[in-house]
Design an enzyme around this catalytic site. Structure first.
Site, PDB file in Angstrom:
ATOM      1  N   GLU A  87       0.889  -1.162   0.000  1.00  0.00           N
ATOM      2  CA  GLU A  87       0.000   0.000   0.000  1.00  0.00           C
ATOM      3  C   GLU A  87       0.918   1.200   0.000  1.00  0.00           C
ATOM      4  O   GLU A  87       1.702   1.372   0.929  1.00  0.00           O
ATOM      5  CB  GLU A  87      -0.877  -0.078   1.255  1.00  0.00           C
ATOM      6  CG  GLU A  87      -2.059   0.865   1.205  1.00  0.00           C
ATOM      7  CD  GLU A  87      -1.991   1.831   2.359  1.00  0.00           C
ATOM      8  OE1 GLU A  87      -2.269   1.431   3.482  1.00  0.00           O
ATOM      9  OE2 GLU A  87      -1.633   2.993   2.102  1.00  0.00           O
ATOM     10  N   CYS A 128      -2.551   7.742   4.979  1.00  0.00           N
ATOM     11  CA  CYS A 128      -2.595   7.391   3.554  1.00  0.00           C
ATOM     12  C   CYS A 128      -3.895   7.855   2.922  1.00  0.00           C
ATOM     13  O   CYS A 128      -4.007   7.915   1.705  1.00  0.00           O
ATOM     14  CB  CYS A 128      -2.407   5.898   3.377  1.00  0.00           C
ATOM     15  SG  CYS A 128      -3.132   4.954   4.695  1.00  0.00           S
TER      16      CYS A 128
HETATM   17  P1  NAP Z   1       9.545   3.712   3.581  1.00  0.00           P
HETATM   18  O1  NAP Z   1      10.776   4.483   3.349  1.00  0.00           O
HETATM   19  O2  NAP Z   1       8.857   3.191   2.383  1.00  0.00           O
HETATM   20  O3  NAP Z   1       9.933   2.494   4.561  1.00  0.00           O
HETATM   21  C1  NAP Z   1       9.001   1.523   4.955  1.00  0.00           C
HETATM   22  C2  NAP Z   1       9.723   0.217   5.276  1.00  0.00           C
HETATM   23  O4  NAP Z   1      10.241  -0.343   4.074  1.00  0.00           O
HETATM   24  C3  NAP Z   1      10.893   0.391   6.205  1.00  0.00           C
HETATM   25  O5  NAP Z   1      10.984  -0.746   7.042  1.00  0.00           O
HETATM   26  C4  NAP Z   1      12.093   0.426   5.271  1.00  0.00           C
HETATM   27  O6  NAP Z   1      13.205  -0.108   5.932  1.00  0.00           O
HETATM   28  C5  NAP Z   1      11.651  -0.508   4.160  1.00  0.00           C
HETATM   29  N1  NAP Z   1      12.223  -0.116   2.858  1.00  0.00           N
HETATM   30  C6  NAP Z   1      12.073   1.087   2.254  1.00  0.00           C
HETATM   31  N2  NAP Z   1      12.717   1.091   1.072  1.00  0.00           N
HETATM   32  C7  NAP Z   1      13.282  -0.140   0.930  1.00  0.00           C
HETATM   33  C8  NAP Z   1      14.083  -0.749  -0.086  1.00  0.00           C
HETATM   34  N3  NAP Z   1      14.427  -0.080  -1.179  1.00  0.00           N
HETATM   35  N4  NAP Z   1      14.489  -2.014   0.107  1.00  0.00           N
HETATM   36  C9  NAP Z   1      14.157  -2.687   1.219  1.00  0.00           C
HETATM   37  N5  NAP Z   1      13.412  -2.170   2.225  1.00  0.00           N
HETATM   38  C10 NAP Z   1      12.964  -0.908   2.080  1.00  0.00           C
HETATM   39  O7  NAP Z   1       8.490   4.547   4.394  1.00  0.00           O
HETATM   40  P2  NAP Z   1       8.659   5.443   5.696  1.00  0.00           P
HETATM   41  O8  NAP Z   1      10.006   5.313   6.285  1.00  0.00           O
HETATM   42  O9  NAP Z   1       7.517   5.064   6.545  1.00  0.00           O
HETATM   43  O10 NAP Z   1       8.383   6.913   5.209  1.00  0.00           O
HETATM   44  C11 NAP Z   1       9.056   7.512   4.141  1.00  0.00           C
HETATM   45  C12 NAP Z   1       8.036   8.130   3.200  1.00  0.00           C
HETATM   46  O11 NAP Z   1       7.076   7.138   2.829  1.00  0.00           O
HETATM   47  C13 NAP Z   1       7.178   9.243   3.756  1.00  0.00           C
HETATM   48  O12 NAP Z   1       7.789  10.480   3.701  1.00  0.00           O
HETATM   49  C14 NAP Z   1       5.947   9.163   2.906  1.00  0.00           C
HETATM   50  O13 NAP Z   1       6.152   9.877   1.719  1.00  0.00           O
HETATM   51  C15 NAP Z   1       5.813   7.717   2.581  1.00  0.00           C
HETATM   52  N6  NAP Z   1       4.782   7.012   3.396  1.00  0.00           N
HETATM   53  C16 NAP Z   1       3.580   6.818   2.850  1.00  0.00           C
HETATM   54  C17 NAP Z   1       2.615   6.142   3.565  1.00  0.00           C
HETATM   55  C18 NAP Z   1       1.266   5.916   2.991  1.00  0.00           C
HETATM   56  O14 NAP Z   1       0.441   5.355   3.703  1.00  0.00           O
HETATM   57  N7  NAP Z   1       1.008   6.258   1.769  1.00  0.00           N
HETATM   58  C19 NAP Z   1       2.880   5.684   4.844  1.00  0.00           C
HETATM   59  C20 NAP Z   1       4.127   5.884   5.385  1.00  0.00           C
HETATM   60  C21 NAP Z   1       5.066   6.538   4.628  1.00  0.00           C
HETATM   61  P3  NAP Z   1      14.685   0.540   5.976  1.00  0.00           P
HETATM   62  O15 NAP Z   1      14.559   1.987   5.688  1.00  0.00           O
HETATM   63  O16 NAP Z   1      15.155   0.206   7.349  1.00  0.00           O
HETATM   64  O17 NAP Z   1      15.408  -0.196   4.918  1.00  0.00           O
END
Ligand code: NAP
Length: 521
Positions: A263, A300
């Site tokens: 999601e 979200c």
């Molecule tokens: P995220 O960067 O997507 O990370 C979520 C999880 O996925 C973390 O455990 C991260 O672990 C892992 N991950 C991320 N990229 C990865 C990759 N390339 N390979 C392997 N694992 C990966 O989300 P976030 O830290 O919660 O927030 C960052 C941004 O995501 C926000 O600024 C926002 O834009 C977006 N977000 C959107 C929603 C929504 O519901 N639409 C919700 C939350 C966040 P590690 O970083 O430890 O590797």
């Protein structure tokens, strides 16, 4: 309950390798215990234990599976204020919100327990043999079985309801799948407390220890290794589009590709129909600002764009929204990274051709997000696809349309969404009906006369939608239908009764069965 900073691998606490620390959401400063980052051996051991536990866990009577989910809920409830205080420090979310989220988390575990016992999710079907038919018809019996161990990625914005024991974990357990969680590094202490509760529930339910593991870490390589482990059969994820796409790529490149239920991003278009806007411009504006700024906009389902037809009523709406915005204080965002991403996203939005700042919330110090609303003409919006970029936080755009045809044109061109909303009175119904086919193609949930922030965990809820809202628009990550993601059908042809699963033998299985095409209770 003490936090030790260890990973949980099949009931054992383990720490080796490098460490990291939790950060206070307020200051971004490190605090407290050192958390062990899981090593590649930890990933292997957790996945191996899950694979070894899988058949045992899946074959337990449904009543045992349900009792385990209820015990897990009780144990999370029993964590009480310790859990809330820790989550507050790590996420900056207020106490009331976190207590509410805990209620949702235990509520969905109990709902899935009821669902497991209800048994309808097994989709039992029996087509009796007919030897007189040419060619003879075989006896065929179908049920859904679990996919196997599921890797769950905890979300930063729901440290309880979409993290270690959140919706993905609850629905995977309900389906009979063992779970290996990759904890979100933004709330490691919260994750550990919940993992402790789940580990105890596994042990006290007499389930194999590999039913549940938690791995912590801050490097993408940990998530990559987990998704690529050959024993993992499916992935549940909530987070950024970049993260979701990366996991989908890893899953597709495996020797045996697996489904990823991610999601990712949604801007949740809200349409203000003319009669409603005319009747209630000021009330709509107040509710709009409340919705877009709730929880610092870190939902979200945040209303990222609003569409309305130009005119006096829209002017009243905008004037009222501008006033209301002035009353919105800055709220601490989940992490310094998310705050930075918000500030950068909002500043990109401000610079897009045609974007005009309508108003801002109170100045927001430190890691607080400042609410802001922009307006743009539909022509300018249509000319720049980047207006659709999700700005995760309390920012939103109002699109000024010439007429209903232009509203429809904008909605038809949007990417897939989790939700879309219509605000309308009866006088708008005829025009709203003409939008329905567009809205059905656009989103997983169509809302009338409320705001999209707020997701009920029920049987008829869809929290999904076409890409990029999710990686697979055929599913939902909230509500009991989420169980379907982790199941697949198996058909047994002319199987001796003794070898059939008990639910498919003749007699009453105690749940809905489709027998020779007819549904029978
Ligand atoms: P995220 O960067 O997507 O990370 C979520 C999880 O996925 C973390 O455990 C991260 O672990 C892992 N991950 C991320 N990229 C990865 C990759 N390339 N390979 C392997 N694992 C990966 O989300 P976030 O830290 O919660 O927030 C960052 C941004 O995501 C926000 O600024 C926002 O834009 C977006 N977000 C959107 C929603 C929504 O519901 N639409 C919700 C939350 C966040 P590690 O970083 O430890 O590797």
């Amino acid at each position: 309950m003490a936090i030790t900073g260890e990973n949980f691998i099949a009931g054992q606490r383990r720490s080796s390798g490098t460490t990291f620390r939790a950060r206070s959401a307020d200051s971004g400063e490190e605090f407290g215990e050192a958390f062990a980052a899981a090593t590649s051996q930890d990933v292997i051991d957790a996945c191996k234990a899950a694979a070894e536990a899988q058949d045992d866990f899946a074959s337990r009577p449904l009543s045992e599976r349900a009792a385990f989910l209820r015990l897990a809920a009780d144990k999370i409830d029993a964590l009480g204020d310790t859990l809330t205080q820790r989550a507050m420090k790590e996420t900056g979310l207020p106490e009331a919100r976190l207590n509410g989220e805990r209620g949702r988390t235990v509520g969905q575990l109990r709902l899935f327990a009821d669902e497991v016992e209800n048994g309808g999710w097994q989709k039992l079907r029996i087509d009796h043999a007919n030897a007189d038919r040419t060619p003879p018809k075989p006896d065929l019996r179908l049920r859904m079985i679990p996919l196997g161990p599921v890797a769950v990625f905890g979300a930063s914005n729901f440290p309880l309801a979409f993290s270690v024991a959140g919706g993905d974990t609850a629905s995977a357990f309900a389906a009979g799948c063992c779970v290996v969680v990759k904890g979100h590094p933004a709330h490691p202490g919260t994750s550990e407390l919940v993992a402790q509760a789940l580990t105890e529930a596994v042990a006290e339910s007499g389930l194999p220890a590999g039913t549940f593991s938690l791995l912590n870490g801050t490097e993408n390589s940990l998530g990559e290794a987990l998704v690529k482990d050959p024993r993992i059969a499916a992935v549940g994820f909530t987070g950024s589009r970049g993260g979701g796409l990366a996991l989908m790529k890893h899953a597709a490149e495996r020797e045996v590709p697996i489904p990823v239920f991610a999601e990712m991003s949604s801007i949740n278009p809200v349409t203000l129909m003319p009669a409603k806007l005319n009747d209630a411009a000021e009330d709509l504006a107040k509710a709009y600002v409340g919705s877009l700024s709730m929880g610092a906009g870190q939902f979200c389902t945040n209303p990222g764009i609003v569409l309305a037809i130009k005119g006096e009523a829209l002017d009243r709406f905008l004037a009222a929204a501008k006033e209301e915005l002035k009353t919105v204080g800055g709220q601490t965002m989940l992490t310094t990274g998310i705050h930075k991403a918000y500030s950068e996203g909002a500043s990109r939005l401000a610079k897009r051709t045609g974007a005009e700042l309508l108003g801002m919330g109170e100045e927001a110090p430190g890691t607080c997000g400042q609410a802001q609303v922009y307006t743009v003409s539909a022509d300018a919006f249509l000319a720049d696809k980047d207006f659709e970029e999700e700005v995760f936080g309390p920012a939103s755009i109002v699109i000024r349309c010439d007429d209903l045809a232009q509203v429809k044109q904008v909605l038809s061109g949007l990417e897939g969404q989790l939700t879309t909303t219509l605000h309308m009175t009866e006088a708008d119904h005829a025009e709203a009906a003409s939008l329905m086919p567009v809205l059905e193609k656009l989103a997983g949930r169509i809302i009338a006369n409320s705001w999209p922030t707020g997701v009920d965990v029920t049987h008829a809820m869809v929290h999904g939608g076409p890409f990029p809202a999710t990686s697979d628009g055929r599913s939902t990550s909230v509500g009991t239908l989420a169980i379907d993601r982790f199941l697949r059908p198996v058909s047994y042809q002319d199987m001796p009764a003794k070898l059939l699963p008990s639910a498919l033998r003749e007699g009453t299985p105690g749940c809905l069965v489709r027998i020779d095409g007819e549904y029978r209770a």
